[in-house]
Design a protein around this motif. Sequence first.
Motif, mmCIF file in Angstrom:
data_model
loop_
_atom_site.group_PDB
_atom_site.id
_atom_site.type_symbol
_atom_site.label_atom_id
_atom_site.label_comp_id
_atom_site.label_asym_id
_atom_site.label_seq_id
_atom_site.Cartn_x
_atom_site.Cartn_y
_atom_site.Cartn_z
ATOM 1 N N GLU A 70 -7.457 8.302 -0.297
ATOM 2 C CA GLU A 70 -7.576 6.846 -0.237
ATOM 3 C C GLU A 70 -6.751 6.125 -1.309
ATOM 4 N N LYS A 71 -6.633 6.736 -2.499
ATOM 5 C CA LYS A 71 -6.041 5.991 -3.608
ATOM 6 C C LYS A 71 -5.705 6.923 -4.760
ATOM 7 N N ILE A 72 -5.076 6.354 -5.798
ATOM 8 C CA ILE A 72 -4.950 7.036 -7.087
ATOM 9 C C ILE A 72 -6.216 6.715 -7.876
ATOM 10 N N ALA A 73 -6.941 7.754 -8.265
ATOM 11 C CA ALA A 73 -8.263 7.573 -8.871
ATOM 12 C C ALA A 73 -8.259 8.003 -10.337
ATOM 13 N N SER A 74 -8.959 7.250 -11.168
ATOM 14 C CA SER A 74 -9.134 7.609 -12.570
ATOM 15 C C SER A 74 -10.049 8.825 -12.677
ATOM 16 N N VAL A 75 -9.636 9.802 -13.481
ATOM 17 C CA VAL A 75 -10.462 10.998 -13.676
ATOM 18 C C VAL A 75 -10.967 11.112 -15.110
ATOM 19 N N PRO A 130 0.835 -1.205 0.000
ATOM 20 C CA PRO A 130 0.000 0.000 0.000
ATOM 21 C C PRO A 130 0.868 1.253 0.000
ATOM 22 N N VAL A 131 0.510 2.229 -0.852
ATOM 23 C CA VAL A 131 1.270 3.467 -0.963
ATOM 24 C C VAL A 131 0.327 4.666 -0.929
ATOM 25 N N ASP A 132 0.889 5.803 -0.605
ATOM 26 C CA ASP A 132 0.170 7.072 -0.651
ATOM 27 C C ASP A 132 0.240 7.608 -2.075
ATOM 28 N N GLY A 133 -0.901 7.809 -2.688
ATOM 29 C CA GLY A 133 -0.933 8.225 -4.084
ATOM 30 C C GLY A 133 -0.391 9.611 -4.347
ATOM 31 N N HIS A 134 -0.213 10.431 -3.341
ATOM 32 C CA HIS A 134 0.326 11.770 -3.547
ATOM 33 C C HIS A 134 1.814 11.748 -3.852
ATOM 34 N N SER A 135 2.516 10.682 -3.433
ATOM 35 C CA SER A 135 3.967 10.656 -3.610
ATOM 36 C C SER A 135 4.527 9.271 -3.904
ATOM 37 N N MET A 136 3.727 8.222 -3.806
ATOM 38 C CA MET A 136 4.150 6.824 -3.920
ATOM 39 C C MET A 136 4.962 6.369 -2.721
ATOM 40 N N VAL A 137 4.883 7.094 -1.595
ATOM 41 C CA VAL A 137 5.586 6.664 -0.393
ATOM 42 C C VAL A 137 4.819 5.509 0.257
ATOM 43 N N SER A 138 5.559 4.560 0.807
ATOM 44 C CA SER A 138 4.939 3.435 1.503
ATOM 45 C C SER A 138 4.100 3.941 2.664
ATOM 46 N N TYR A 141 9.767 4.528 -0.862
ATOM 47 C CA TYR A 141 8.776 4.739 -1.914
ATOM 48 C C TYR A 141 8.717 3.455 -2.745
ATOM 49 N N VAL A 142 7.531 3.110 -3.206
ATOM 50 C CA VAL A 142 7.369 1.876 -3.976
ATOM 51 C C VAL A 142 6.609 2.204 -5.258
ATOM 52 N N LEU A 143 7.057 1.612 -6.364
ATOM 53 C CA LEU A 143 6.537 1.961 -7.681
ATOM 54 C C LEU A 143 6.023 0.741 -8.437
ATOM 55 N N GLY A 144 5.149 1.017 -9.387
ATOM 56 C CA GLY A 144 4.836 0.063 -10.434
ATOM 57 C C GLY A 144 4.046 -1.149 -9.998
ATOM 58 N N ASP A 145 4.411 -2.296 -10.583
ATOM 59 C CA ASP A 145 3.630 -3.523 -10.433
ATOM 60 C C ASP A 145 3.488 -3.972 -8.990
ATOM 61 N N ALA A 146 4.440 -3.608 -8.122
ATOM 62 C CA ALA A 146 4.446 -4.100 -6.743
ATOM 63 C C ALA A 146 3.406 -3.432 -5.858
ATOM 64 N N THR A 147 2.775 -2.363 -6.339
ATOM 65 C CA THR A 147 1.954 -1.534 -5.463
ATOM 66 C C THR A 147 0.470 -1.865 -5.510
ATOM 67 N N ASN A 148 -0.173 -1.541 -4.394
ATOM 68 C CA ASN A 148 -1.631 -1.434 -4.338
ATOM 69 C C ASN A 148 -1.919 0.046 -4.153
ATOM 70 N N GLN A 149 -2.191 0.724 -5.266
ATOM 71 C CA GLN A 149 -2.322 2.176 -5.200
ATOM 72 C C GLN A 149 -3.693 2.694 -5.618
ATOM 73 N N GLY A 150 -4.548 1.830 -6.150
ATOM 74 C CA GLY A 150 -5.853 2.304 -6.556
ATOM 75 C C GLY A 150 -6.209 1.849 -7.951
ATOM 76 N N ASP A 151 -6.510 2.815 -8.825
ATOM 77 C CA ASP A 151 -7.107 2.506 -10.117
ATOM 78 C C ASP A 151 -6.107 2.252 -11.241
ATOM 79 N N MET A 152 -4.844 2.599 -11.074
ATOM 80 C CA MET A 152 -3.892 2.434 -12.173
ATOM 81 C C MET A 152 -3.585 0.957 -12.400
ATOM 82 N N PRO A 153 -3.532 0.534 -13.659
ATOM 83 C CA PRO A 153 -3.137 -0.853 -13.933
ATOM 84 C C PRO A 153 -1.656 -1.046 -13.694
#
Length: 419
Positions: free
Chosen positions: A380-385, A297-305, A312-324
């Motif tokens: 809560e997450k990175i959201a699709s707009v 789980p990461v904070d969508g404002h910065s990708m910080v754990s 900070y955690v990036l890409g496929d390893a994350t649970n960040q919300g709506d991004m594939p």
Amino acid sequence: MALNRRHFIGSGIALAGLSAPMVQAQGRPRVVVVGGGAGGATAARYIAKDSNGEIDVTLIEPSRTYYTCFFSNLYIGGFRDLQSTAHDYGRLASDYGINVVHDWATGVDRDARTVALAGGGSVPYDRLILSPGIDFVAGSVAGWDLSAQGVMPHAYKAGTQTTLLKAQIEAMPEGGTFVMVAPPNPYRCPPGPYERISMVAHVLKERNPTAKIIIADPKEKFSKQGLFEEGWQKHYTGMIERIGPDFGGGNTSVNPQTMEVDIDGEVIKADVVNVIPAQKAGLICEAAGLTEGNWVPVDGHSMVSRMDENIYVLGDATNQGDMPKSGFSANSQAKVAAMAVRGALTGSRVFPAKYSNTCWSLIATDDGVKVGAAYEPTEEKIASVSSFVSQTGEDAAMRKATFEESIGWYEGITSDMFG
């Protein structure tokens, strides 16, 4: 220590251990990046480039040559050669002064702020960026584990697995059977398995037109389903059968010794079996104690754990919300994280995070489709707009233009990653 100068690229440092790069840093803040793919390489490059030497950047990546997972399906289909997907880290070292360490990161001491290396020793950090991609969930496909990947390849980490699968497809007997065991959600590159099916069909249509393709799929639906099914009907009529969960696609086991696949009690003798297991964050994330379930789980404002403000955690390893989970997503997230890290360490300005993603897929020659969106963080997450997707029934000129757009994107993103 086992680590020696052959593990390093750039900076011209001769060292017996890992203290030398840190002495060289002369008190500069230290950023360590683990994983040299679309997320990690981009983050390392942007931090080094935009900090103008104020930050000491080390990139830890075991592979000297990185093969992109994105576009690896086009290699399977014969639309690209393998070398066109291969990249090295030389320019990150020579042009940006990044210390590139070719070794495995095996653990993180979050209290001491060090990353342990398989070759011995550890690397200290002030901020750590993890972008390790995926690993597989043990036991998710009954009868398959990593010891079987030489017989039933996953080819979901590009390189030797991709070349093996391509060779197996080309060696199929006349009228043979290809079976894919598709993964459950969430997984790397949602359209990826279905683009792969398209590329396998393209090869078989030319070389082995009476061959059959079967997909055992645990999902009720999949990304760009209408576009793929339209394309399969148009280009590969009668060749592809998908067995979804309603017909037992989620109840699948394999036998690598006999090359059999059992789909809800029906045993299929196959010539090639592509097993794509359930996935989870790269193992270093679990070793660092950052995972919640299978993902970080990461904070969508910065990708910080959400578990450690220095990581900070990036890409496929994350649970960040709506991004594939995609290369484009990782590259987009890397730029946000790089800006946040620079701001934390040097006081540089940090702008509000914005993200984007597009996933292109090739169905047949000059028949390209795409899906994508723009994203913004919430608490809560990175959201699709906003979002877009290719439409069924598009004319050939539009599909060709979409494919050509993807070629341009590939050149652009790999330049953005590796300089």
